[in-house]
Write a protein that holds these residues in place. Structure first.
Motif, PDB file in Angstrom:
ATOM      1  N   ALA A 181     -36.570  59.922  45.366  1.00  0.00           N
ATOM      2  CA  ALA A 181     -35.427  60.456  46.108  1.00  0.00           C
ATOM      3  C   ALA A 181     -35.205  61.929  45.780  1.00  0.00           C
ATOM      4  O   ALA A 181     -34.869  62.736  46.657  1.00  0.00           O
ATOM      5  CB  ALA A 181     -34.180  59.649  45.793  1.00  0.00           C
ATOM      6  N   SER A 182     -35.418  62.298  44.521  1.00  0.00           N
ATOM      7  CA  SER A 182     -35.224  63.692  44.106  1.00  0.00           C
ATOM      8  C   SER A 182     -36.259  64.608  44.741  1.00  0.00           C
ATOM      9  O   SER A 182     -35.945  65.754  45.101  1.00  0.00           O
ATOM     10  CB  SER A 182     -35.294  63.798  42.579  1.00  0.00           C
ATOM     11  OG  SER A 182     -34.226  63.100  41.979  1.00  0.00           O
ATOM     12  N   THR A 199     -28.649  69.146  47.965  1.00  0.00           N
ATOM     13  CA  THR A 199     -27.997  69.341  46.669  1.00  0.00           C
ATOM     14  C   THR A 199     -28.608  68.472  45.594  1.00  0.00           C
ATOM     15  O   THR A 199     -28.827  68.910  44.455  1.00  0.00           O
ATOM     16  CB  THR A 199     -26.495  69.033  46.792  1.00  0.00           C
ATOM     17  OG1 THR A 199     -25.937  69.777  47.884  1.00  0.00           O
ATOM     18  CG2 THR A 199     -25.762  69.393  45.503  1.00  0.00           C
ATOM     19  N   GLY A 200     -28.894  67.211  45.923  1.00  0.00           N
ATOM     20  CA  GLY A 200     -29.453  66.314  44.931  1.00  0.00           C
ATOM     21  C   GLY A 200     -29.590  64.906  45.476  1.00  0.00           C
ATOM     22  O   GLY A 200     -29.393  64.659  46.665  1.00  0.00           O
ATOM     23  N   ALA A 201     -29.929  63.970  44.582  1.00  0.00           N
ATOM     24  CA  ALA A 201     -30.162  62.592  44.998  1.00  0.00           C
ATOM     25  C   ALA A 201     -29.649  61.613  43.962  1.00  0.00           C
ATOM     26  O   ALA A 201     -29.764  61.857  42.750  1.00  0.00           O
ATOM     27  CB  ALA A 201     -31.648  62.354  45.240  1.00  0.00           C
ATOM     28  N   LEU A 202     -29.088  60.525  44.443  1.00  0.00           N
ATOM     29  CA  LEU A 202     -28.727  59.387  43.611  1.00  0.00           C
ATOM     30  C   LEU A 202     -29.674  58.257  43.998  1.00  0.00           C
ATOM     31  O   LEU A 202     -29.807  57.927  45.173  1.00  0.00           O
ATOM     32  CB  LEU A 202     -27.276  58.963  43.868  1.00  0.00           C
ATOM     33  CG  LEU A 202     -26.198  60.016  43.622  1.00  0.00           C
ATOM     34  CD1 LEU A 202     -24.834  59.473  44.045  1.00  0.00           C
ATOM     35  CD2 LEU A 202     -26.176  60.448  42.164  1.00  0.00           C
ATOM     36  N   TRP A 248     -26.038  65.009  49.539  1.00  0.00           N
ATOM     37  CA  TRP A 248     -26.701  64.129  48.581  1.00  0.00           C
ATOM     38  C   TRP A 248     -27.385  62.969  49.287  1.00  0.00           C
ATOM     39  O   TRP A 248     -26.857  62.424  50.259  1.00  0.00           O
ATOM     40  CB  TRP A 248     -25.673  63.547  47.599  1.00  0.00           C
ATOM     41  CG  TRP A 248     -25.101  64.556  46.656  1.00  0.00           C
ATOM     42  CD1 TRP A 248     -24.079  65.426  46.905  1.00  0.00           C
ATOM     43  CD2 TRP A 248     -25.516  64.793  45.307  1.00  0.00           C
ATOM     44  NE1 TRP A 248     -23.827  66.203  45.801  1.00  0.00           N
ATOM     45  CE2 TRP A 248     -24.691  65.838  44.799  1.00  0.00           C
ATOM     46  CE3 TRP A 248     -26.486  64.237  44.482  1.00  0.00           C
ATOM     47  CZ2 TRP A 248     -24.820  66.321  43.496  1.00  0.00           C
ATOM     48  CZ3 TRP A 248     -26.615  64.715  43.187  1.00  0.00           C
ATOM     49  CH2 TRP A 248     -25.790  65.752  42.705  1.00  0.00           C
ATOM     50  N   ARG A 278     -44.018  61.197  38.939  1.00  0.00           N
ATOM     51  CA  ARG A 278     -43.519  62.460  39.479  1.00  0.00           C
ATOM     52  C   ARG A 278     -44.551  63.068  40.438  1.00  0.00           C
ATOM     53  O   ARG A 278     -44.222  63.512  41.542  1.00  0.00           O
ATOM     54  CB  ARG A 278     -43.210  63.419  38.329  1.00  0.00           C
ATOM     55  CG  ARG A 278     -42.046  64.363  38.614  1.00  0.00           C
ATOM     56  CD  ARG A 278     -41.597  65.114  37.360  1.00  0.00           C
ATOM     57  NE  ARG A 278     -40.885  64.279  36.411  1.00  0.00           N
ATOM     58  CZ  ARG A 278     -41.285  64.017  35.170  1.00  0.00           C
ATOM     59  NH1 ARG A 278     -42.421  64.518  34.726  1.00  0.00           N
ATOM     60  NH2 ARG A 278     -40.567  63.266  34.368  1.00  0.00           N
ATOM     61  N   ALA A 327     -35.094  65.186  48.280  1.00  0.00           N
ATOM     62  CA  ALA A 327     -33.960  66.112  48.282  1.00  0.00           C
ATOM     63  C   ALA A 327     -34.407  67.543  48.019  1.00  0.00           C
ATOM     64  O   ALA A 327     -33.952  68.486  48.681  1.00  0.00           O
ATOM     65  CB  ALA A 327     -32.927  65.677  47.238  1.00  0.00           C
ATOM     66  N   ASP A 328     -35.310  67.723  47.062  1.00  0.00           N
ATOM     67  CA  ASP A 328     -35.805  69.065  46.747  1.00  0.00           C
ATOM     68  C   ASP A 328     -36.541  69.674  47.934  1.00  0.00           C
ATOM     69  O   ASP A 328     -36.333  70.854  48.273  1.00  0.00           O
ATOM     70  CB  ASP A 328     -36.746  69.013  45.542  1.00  0.00           C
ATOM     71  CG  ASP A 328     -36.013  68.771  44.228  1.00  0.00           C
ATOM     72  OD1 ASP A 328     -34.773  68.925  44.213  1.00  0.00           O
ATOM     73  OD2 ASP A 328     -36.672  68.415  43.242  1.00  0.00           O
ATOM     74  N   VAL A 334     -35.124  57.061  41.781  1.00  0.00           N
ATOM     75  CA  VAL A 334     -34.516  58.387  41.786  1.00  0.00           C
ATOM     76  C   VAL A 334     -35.565  59.491  41.744  1.00  0.00           C
ATOM     77  O   VAL A 334     -35.349  60.585  42.292  1.00  0.00           O
ATOM     78  CB  VAL A 334     -33.512  58.516  40.615  1.00  0.00           C
ATOM     79  CG1 VAL A 334     -34.232  58.512  39.269  1.00  0.00           C
ATOM     80  CG2 VAL A 334     -32.649  59.757  40.786  1.00  0.00           C
ATOM     81  N   GLU A 335     -36.736  59.219  41.123  1.00  0.00           N
ATOM     82  CA  GLU A 335     -37.780  60.238  41.067  1.00  0.00           C
ATOM     83  C   GLU A 335     -38.271  60.603  42.469  1.00  0.00           C
ATOM     84  O   GLU A 335     -38.490  61.783  42.778  1.00  0.00           O
ATOM     85  CB  GLU A 335     -38.958  59.744  40.222  1.00  0.00           C
ATOM     86  CG  GLU A 335     -38.656  59.578  38.749  1.00  0.00           C
ATOM     87  CD  GLU A 335     -38.029  58.230  38.413  1.00  0.00           C
ATOM     88  OE1 GLU A 335     -37.821  57.957  37.217  1.00  0.00           O
ATOM     89  OE2 GLU A 335     -37.740  57.449  39.348  1.00  0.00           O
TER      90      GLU A 335
END
Length: 270
Positions: free
Chosen positions: A139-140, A149-152, A129, A95, A143-144, A136-137
């Motif tokens: 990608a998030s 909105t978010g990430a896949l 998205w 993270r 996105a943040d 995903v960590e």
């Protein structure tokens, strides 16, 4: 002269109109130049999580990715290597790593044109998205930082706060992206026929055809041809298209190898 000022009521009405709509963006070569996972690997090397030989392998795959576009074998090779190297590493470490990678490496490589598209969708009241094979960590974090909105992304297996080196499900690539978006649409109440998708790769045809508004960004040769045949919009934010630089590519082959060597040497000194 007519009054074109938008009232708050009109703006609210417009946002309501776009409920149930979303825009899905690939990351590598679509939102940013190159492969985000390469920068994660580079940062892991800096933190002595793996060897110079591992770093050199990632660097070579990154060069191929930039010059010839996304290749399924390379994506799986990089992802498999990264998963094995991550075995035993804590989630807190990854993270923090994602935050550092974004600040030091990714933010400067984001295409301004693609970022503008994400912001336009957000202003229109659509969800935005990221959909990527990147962990995903990471990608998030992207996105943040971009207030999306978010990430896949690809999900790694975790036990007792440590990565096991295995995946949960499959790498989010090719048809897997389309399946993930279809599942998200059910969860979020989205009408995919009114949604948008953006990618640079022919491998993302399943994602692009899953929505009503597919768009090619910095497309590889096959996606460009497919987009033209199907009358899809094409945006190219690169300074020069590969189609116009075949001779340059050949002429700079030695330069790429030299640049990789210099880059690795610089990382070693650090």
């Amino acid at each position: 002269m007519p009054d074109v000022t938008t009232t708050s009521a009109e703006a609210a009405s417009d946002t309501v109109t776009h409920r149930g709509e979303a825009a899905f963006f690939d990351v590598d070569n679509t939102l940013m130049k190159g492969a985000s996972l390469f920068h994660v690997a580079r940062k892991m090397y800096q933190k002595k999580a793996f060897t110079m030989g591992d770093a050199a392998g990632f660097a070579w795959k990154q060069a191929k990715f930039i010059f010839r576009g996304e290749n399924l074998n390379d994506v799986h090779s990089v992802q498999d290597s990264a998963q094995k190297l991550a075995a035993g590493i804590s989630t807190d470490f990854v993270r923090q790593l994602g935050e550092e990678v974004y600040d030091e490496m990714i933010v400067s490589k984001i295409w301004p044109g693609t970022r503008a598209l994400t912001q336009e969708h957000l202003r229109s009241g659509r969800q935005v998205w990221l959909v990527t094979a990147t962990p995903v960590e990471v990608a998030s974090v992207i996105a943040d930082r971009l207030a999306l909105t978010g990430a896949l992304g690809t999900v790694a297996e975790i036990e007792d706060g440590l990565y096991t080196g295995k995946l949960v499900g499959e790498i989010l690539h090719g048809p897997a992206k389309a399946r993930a978006v279809q599942a998200l649409a059910i969860e979020q109440g989205l009408d995919l026929g009114r949604c948008w998708a953006y990618s640079d790769s022919y491998n993302d045809i399943p994602l692009l055809t899953a929505v009503g508004n597919p768009v090619a960004i910095n497309p590889d040769t096959r996606l460009r041809a497919h987009a033209r045949d199907h009358n899809w919009p094409i945006y190219d934010f690169r300074s020069g298209r590969r189609a116009a630089t075949l001779g340059l590519r050949a002429a700079t082959g030695v330069g790429v190898v030299y640049g990789l060597w210099k880059g690795i040497a610089m990382v070693r000194r650090r």
